[in-house]
Design an enzyme around this catalytic site. Structure first.
Site, short mmCIF file in Angstrom:
data_model
loop_
_atom_site.label_atom_id
_atom_site.label_comp_id
_atom_site.label_asym_id
_atom_site.label_seq_id
_atom_site.Cartn_x
_atom_site.Cartn_y
_atom_site.Cartn_z
N TYR A 264 0.83 -1.21 0.00
CA TYR A 264 0.00 0.00 0.00
C TYR A 264 0.86 1.25 0.00
CZ TYR A 264 -2.90 3.83 1.61
OH TYR A 264 -3.51 5.05 1.71
N PHE B 24 -1.15 6.93 12.12
CA PHE B 24 -1.45 8.30 11.69
C PHE B 24 -2.67 8.88 12.39
CE2 PHE B 24 -3.05 5.25 8.45
CZ PHE B 24 -4.39 5.28 8.82
N GLU C 227 -11.96 6.15 5.59
CA GLU C 227 -11.51 6.78 6.84
C GLU C 227 -12.75 7.17 7.62
OE1 GLU C 227 -9.25 9.80 4.97
OE2 GLU C 227 -7.84 8.36 4.12
N ARG D 83 -9.27 30.77 47.92
CA ARG D 83 -8.75 29.70 48.78
C ARG D 83 -8.69 28.34 48.07
NH1 ARG D 83 -13.34 27.05 51.96
NH2 ARG D 83 -15.17 28.37 51.62
N ASN E 276 1.49 11.46 5.51
CA ASN E 276 0.94 10.70 6.63
C ASN E 276 1.69 11.11 7.89
OD1 ASN E 276 -0.17 7.35 5.65
ND2 ASN E 276 -1.11 9.34 5.41
N TYR F 71 -14.09 31.00 47.07
CA TYR F 71 -13.43 29.83 46.49
C TYR F 71 -12.32 30.20 45.51
CZ TYR F 71 -17.13 26.69 48.22
OH TYR F 71 -17.98 25.96 49.00
N HIS G 57 -3.44 16.41 -2.74
CA HIS G 57 -3.74 16.61 -1.32
C HIS G 57 -3.43 18.03 -0.84
CE1 HIS G 57 -4.23 12.33 -1.48
NE2 HIS G 57 -4.42 12.22 -0.17
#
Length: 502
Positions: free
Chosen positions: A50, A326, A411, A280, A192, A277, A80
């Site tokens: 792959y 990834f 994905e 303290r 990746n 609060y 991409h």
């Protein structure tokens, strides 16, 4: 500094984020060469792997002829490079490149040394690719931003050369660099990975630790302004609970207040029983935040030196395994916890400011100014702090619990880590503004107790505040004071004098 990806430290990452030089050590470069040779042997053997000789994502079953493998990797980068939005801050993009060097330097990615050298040259020549901030969902790697980084090596997109943005091809020519020609697996190895998410998250973490230290200093100064009690910070109290962050914060507050004439002035005979609060419970709230920041720091330090591309090449066996390193879920969770911690740092800080400007709560003049009515004092700076806190509450909703399928369902679960990290950075900047307002209020409150002085350590804090925001007796233009102090907080110029994350 020479970097060994197997021994990355938080301090090294802090220095790199601040602009320190860094390059892989010789051992790492040998590992890189070994993994590249392994890829050559895998390709020559005809095995289908792959991303080496197949398509990507849903196209993983499509075998690519050997004579088109270089074209495959080039097309991957170009297709991409699809980000949008404002560019990432320059120092974040630089850190991203260095993190990519660390990941590739482990020697399980199959890139040639020439790829390392090309990335290293960009850093050394202060030539930083212009990378859009939006477009990654934090799974299958930070594909779009890392593709923009990689495209710059090929002469595509834009590069910022020492502050001047120009087309990447022109920038490479100006710098005497040849466009990179990718080999098998190299495009996939470059895009990746979780380096974008991790770089943004680390930047938020480092900003956050500076905001945290300033908030501790501001909180201690506010205790003195209120003539509050130091008894809640007694080590015996925190020891009984045992939470490490609480113990550290209580000690930091004690150290800061040690030697205060104001504290001594009401040590006996004080009619107050308990403080609000937000005063303290600082060890409990801030300590819990510190524990979250420390855990995020551990996660991000591990991630910085991790192998997060796919497939992973094992040179000793000449095999490649497709996995899921990834997927940036650890980074997403870390970024969201940074966001939550810093949201609360700002929230409790704003509450202390609100107490100090309220005469019923503080015993000080209304809005910390004489002749109130004629003067509004810190009325509206507190409103600004409240606005920032409200914005942070909206931003603090975790991005990591969201997911949306991509790549035609291949994905089908993603981390949203870059979104979580960007939100954390915004929250850090907002919290710095909130703490800036508290510093102004606390300094003014302490001044009302003159001639009594605060502690020696807090006098240093007070002096730093007064250099940027002088004391006041009547209204004036506030925005410049607030912005200057916000910048000082983010720059680490005002703090508790302690390194909380190590």
């Amino acid at each position: 500094m020479k970097l060994n990806p197997e021994q990355v430290t938080l301090d090294q990452l802090r220095q790199l984020c601040a602009g320190a030089e860094g390059s892989l050590d010789d051992t790492s470069m040998q590992r890189v060469a070994d993994s590249a040779a392994s890829v050559e042997r895998i390709v020559a053997g005809g095995e289908t792997v792959y991303g080496v000789n197949t398509g990507f994502g849903l196209l993983a079953n499509t075998r690519i002829p050997d004579d088109r493998l270089a074209e495959l990797q080039t097309n991957l980068i170009l297709s991409h490079s699809a980000g949008l939005g404002d560019p990432l801050p320059r120092h974040v993009s630089r850190l991203m490149i260095l993190l990519k060097l660390l990941g590739l330097g482990r020697g399980f990615s199959g890139v040639r040394p020439v790829v390392i050298e090309a990335l290293q040259a960009l850093v050394e020549k202060d030539a930083i690719p212009v990378i859009p901030s939006q477009g990654s969902v934090g799974a299958s790697g930070d594909l779009a931003p890392l593709a923009h980084m990689s495209a710059a090596l090929m002469g595509q997109g834009s590069i910022d050369v020492a502050g001047e943005v120009m087309p990447a091809a022109a920038a490479l020519q100006k710098l005497g660099l040849d466009p990179l020609q990718l080999g098998p697996k190299e495009g996939l190895a470059l895009i990746n990975g979780t380096q974008t998410s991790t770089a943004i998250a680390l930047d938020a973490l480092f900003a956050g630790e500076r905001v945290f230290a300033a908030a501790i200093a501001a909180g201690a100064l506010s205790v003195d302004a209120l003539k509050g009690s130091v008894k809640p910070f007694d080590p015996r109290v925190s020891k009984l609970r045992g939470q490490p962050g609480q113990i550290r914060v209580a000690k930091a507050l004690r150290d800061l207040l040690d030697g205060s004439e104001i504290v001594a002035s009401h040590a006996t005979g004080c009619p107050k029983v308990q403080d609000p609060y937000s005063f303290r419970c600082q060890p409990q709230v801030m300590g819990a935040g510190l524990d979250l920041l420390a855990n995020a720091a551990r996660t991000l330090t591990i991630e910085a030196g991790a192998v997060t591309d796919n497939p992973i090449v094992f040179p000793d066996e000449d095999c490649a395994i497709s996995g899921g390193n990834f997927h940036a879920q650890p980074v997403a969770f870390a970024a969201d916890t940074i966001a939550m911690a810093l949201c609360e740092v700002g929230s409790i800080s704003e509450r202390r400011t609100a107490v100090l400007i309220d005469p019923k709560m503080s015993g000080l003049p209304p809005f910390l100014v004489e002749n109130s009515g004629l003067n509004s004092g810190l009325m509206i700076p507190q409103v600004t702090a409240a606005a920032l806190v409200s914005e942070n509450k909206s931003l603090a909703f975790p991005a990591s619990v969201d997911s949306i399928p991509t790549s035609a369902g291949q994905e089908d679960h993603v981390s949203m880590a870059p979104i979580a990290a960007r939100k954390a950075g915004t929250i850090a900047r907002n919290a710095a503004g909130v703490v800036a307002v508290e510093l102004i209020a606390a300094a003014q409150g302490v001044d009302f107790h003159a001639p009594l002085k605060t502690s020696p350590k807090l006098q240093e804090v007070l002096s730093s505040v007064r250099k940027l925001s002088p004391g006041f007796t009547s209204d004036r233009y506030w925005a410049d004071d607030m912005a200057a102090l916000q910048f000082a907080v983010l720059a680490g110029e005002i703090g508790a004098g302690e390194d909380f994350l190590g």
